[in-house]
Design a protein around this motif. Structure first.
Motif, short mmCIF file in Angstrom:
data_model
loop_
_atom_site.label_atom_id
_atom_site.label_comp_id
_atom_site.label_asym_id
_atom_site.label_seq_id
_atom_site.Cartn_x
_atom_site.Cartn_y
_atom_site.Cartn_z
N PRO A 195 67.49 -4.60 -4.34
CA PRO A 195 67.54 -5.17 -2.99
C PRO A 195 68.52 -4.39 -2.11
O PRO A 195 69.63 -4.07 -2.53
CB PRO A 195 68.02 -6.60 -3.24
CG PRO A 195 67.50 -6.92 -4.60
CD PRO A 195 67.63 -5.64 -5.38
N THR A 225 57.46 -1.79 -4.51
CA THR A 225 58.90 -1.69 -4.80
C THR A 225 59.24 -2.22 -6.19
O THR A 225 60.31 -1.94 -6.71
CB THR A 225 59.73 -2.50 -3.78
OG1 THR A 225 59.54 -3.90 -4.01
CG2 THR A 225 59.33 -2.17 -2.35
N PHE A 227 59.95 -5.25 -6.74
CA PHE A 227 60.88 -6.36 -6.58
C PHE A 227 60.27 -7.69 -7.02
O PHE A 227 60.93 -8.52 -7.66
CB PHE A 227 61.34 -6.42 -5.12
CG PHE A 227 62.41 -7.44 -4.83
CD1 PHE A 227 63.44 -7.68 -5.73
CD2 PHE A 227 62.41 -8.15 -3.63
CE1 PHE A 227 64.43 -8.63 -5.45
CE2 PHE A 227 63.39 -9.08 -3.35
CZ PHE A 227 64.40 -9.32 -4.27
N TYR A 240 64.37 -13.99 -2.82
CA TYR A 240 63.21 -13.14 -2.52
C TYR A 240 62.64 -13.41 -1.14
O TYR A 240 62.34 -12.49 -0.39
CB TYR A 240 62.13 -13.37 -3.59
CG TYR A 240 60.85 -12.62 -3.34
CD1 TYR A 240 60.65 -11.34 -3.86
CD2 TYR A 240 59.81 -13.19 -2.60
CE1 TYR A 240 59.47 -10.65 -3.62
CE2 TYR A 240 58.64 -12.51 -2.35
CZ TYR A 240 58.46 -11.24 -2.86
OH TYR A 240 57.29 -10.55 -2.63
N ALA A 245 66.47 -7.34 0.23
CA ALA A 245 65.24 -6.84 -0.38
C ALA A 245 65.12 -5.34 -0.15
O ALA A 245 65.61 -4.81 0.85
CB ALA A 245 64.02 -7.54 0.22
N GLY A 247 62.86 -2.14 0.96
CA GLY A 247 61.79 -2.09 1.95
C GLY A 247 61.89 -0.86 2.85
O GLY A 247 62.72 0.03 2.64
N THR A 268 57.00 -7.26 -1.12
CA THR A 268 58.21 -7.99 -0.72
C THR A 268 57.88 -9.00 0.37
O THR A 268 56.77 -9.03 0.91
CB THR A 268 59.30 -7.03 -0.19
OG1 THR A 268 58.86 -6.45 1.06
CG2 THR A 268 59.56 -5.92 -1.19
#
Length: 341
Positions: A195, A225, A227, A240, A245, A247, A268
Motif C-alpha cells: 500500500p 497490484t 493487493f 482496503y 493502497a 495504484g 484496488t
C-alpha cells in the motif's frame, strides 16, 4: 447498516511476497492539477453531446479483431462475490456497505402451503447495495472537476433523481473489446505491491515490454497490484476500501491519454495510489481522468486466476466483455467482467 463479517482464511495458502513502496513526494499542487487537466481534456472530441468519452475509441472493427483472440474458450470471471464478506467496512467511505441479500419468498414458504400452490411454489429475493461497493465501473457522472463532469456538463445535472447527463446507462453497449492485463506485481517479482506504492509510467512501459504486449488505442487496460489477493490471503480487508493502497501515480494520466485507451481497471478500491501525491485535494488522478479525459474506470476487479493463466501461457490479451447494468441516471454500476482467452 450491516456489519462486515469476518472472512475465512484460505487453508494452506502460503505467505505472500510484497514489493515495498517507494517514497512519493506530494508534487501535485493546484498548478499541476490544472495544467494536467488541460492536457488530457477530451471535451468536444466526439461532439458537445457525447456521454461515453473514451469508449468512443473502440470501433466495430476493434470488436471483430478482439473476438479472434479467443483460442481456448477459457473464461475468467473478474468479479468478487456480491455478499456480506465484501471489502466494505461498516461506516466506511461514502457510507458504502456490503450487499444485503434478503429472501422475500422461500422453499419453506412453498412446502408449508403459505403460497397456496400445492407441490409447486417459488422463491424470490432482493438485494440492497450501493452500486459501487464491489466490482464495479465508475461512470462519467461520478467525479467532478471545477463543478463540471465529463464533456463540460455542469455538476448540478446530477441531482436527487440521478444523472441527467453521463448516466451509466449510456455505456450499456460499449463495454466489449480487446482486454490487456499488465501484471505489475509479477513484473516487480512480488505477489503484491505494498500500500502506497505508486505505479509509474516506467512501470507500465516496462511491464508491457516484459510481457510482450502492446497497449493500443481502444484497449481495456487492466492492471494487477495483487493487493486484493493479499487481503484474501490474510482473511482481512483492513483498510482496503478507502485506506492506503498501491495504484496509479498521477503522471499516468498523460500516459493513458497518449495511448487512447478505452477504459482502465485495477484490483484496488480506487485505481490511484493512496496516499495521493498531493496535499491540496483527494484523489487528484480521478479528477482529471474521469471528468476531463472521459475514461470509465473499473475498480475492485478480481484478477488472481486470470493473472496465473496469463503467466502460464504468456498471453496477456483477450476478449473483454463487461457491460454495465443500464440503471438510468446511475453514476456507477456493479459488473461481472469476463476475460475470454
Amino acid at each position: 447498516m450491516a456489519a462486515r463479517q469476518k472472512m475465512q482464511k484460505i487453508p494452506g495458502r502460503a505467505a505472500l511476497k510484497m514489493h515495498p513502496r517507494e517514497p512519493l513526494e506530494p508534487y501535485v499542487d493546484q498548478k499541476v492539477l490544472e495544467e494536467t487537466a488541460r492536457k488530457v481534456s477530451n471535451w468536444n472530441r466526439w461532439g458537445p453531446d457525447d456521454e461515453i468519452g473514451t469508449l468512443n475509441f473502440v470501433t466495430p472493427e476493434d470488436v471483430v479483431k478482439a473476438t479472434a483472440l479467443v483460442k481456448r474458450g477459457k473464461t475468467f470471471g473478474l468479479a468478487l462475490p456480491f455478499d456480506q464478506n465484501g471489502p466494505q467496512n461498516a461506516g466506511g467511505w461514502g457510507m458504502r456497505f456490503n450487499p444485503i441479500h434478503t429472501m422475500t419468498a422461500t422453499g419453506t414458504d412453498a412446502v408449508t402451503g403459505q403460497q397456496g400452490m400445492e407441490g409447486g411454489g417459488y422463491a424470490d429475493d432482493i438485494v440492497t447495495m450501493p452500486l459501487q461497493c464491489g466490482t464495479q465501473w465508475d461512470g462519467l457522472g461520478h467525479v467532478f472537476f471545477r463543478d463540471k463532469m465529463w464533456n463540460g456538463y455542469h455538476a448540478k445535472l446530477v441531482d436527487s433523481l440521478g444523472a441527467a447527463k453521463n448516466g451509466i446507462e449510456k455505456t450499456r453497449s460499449a463495454m466489449v473489446g480487446r482486454g490487456v492485463l499488465l501484471d505489475i506485481a509479477r513484473y516487480k517479482g512480488a505477489d503484491y505491491l505494498e500500500p502506497g506504492y505508486g505505479i509509474s509510467n516506467a512501470d507500465l512501459e516496462g511491464c508491457a515490454k516484459a510481457q510482450g504486449v502492446e497497449v493500443r488505442r481502444g484497449d481495456f487496460l487492466i492492471c494487477r497490484t495483487g493487493f486484493m489477493e493479499q487481503c484474501l490471503a490474510e482473511a482481512d480487508w483492513g483498510g482496503y476500501a478507502g485506506g492506503a493502497a498501491p495504484g496509479m501515480r498521477f503522471e499516468t494520466a498523460e500516459w493513458l491519454h497518449a495511448r487512447e485507451v478505452a477504459a482502465i481497471a485495477t484490483d484496488t478500491w480506487g485505481c490511484e495510489v493512496i496516499p495521493n501525491e498531493t496535499t491540496v485535494t483527494f484523489q487528484p488522478w480521478h479528477q482529471v481522468v474521469i471528468p476531463m479525459m472521459g475514461i470509465t474506470m473499473g475498480e475492485i476487479f478480481y484478477l488472481e486466476e486470470l493473472a496465473k493463466d496469463c503467466a502460464a501461457d504468456g498471453v496477456y490479451e483477450f476478449l473483454f466483455v463487461a457491460p454495465t447494468l443500464p440503471i438510468t441516471g446511475a453514476v456507477g454500476s456493479p459488473v461481472n467482467p469476463q476475460a475470454i482467452k
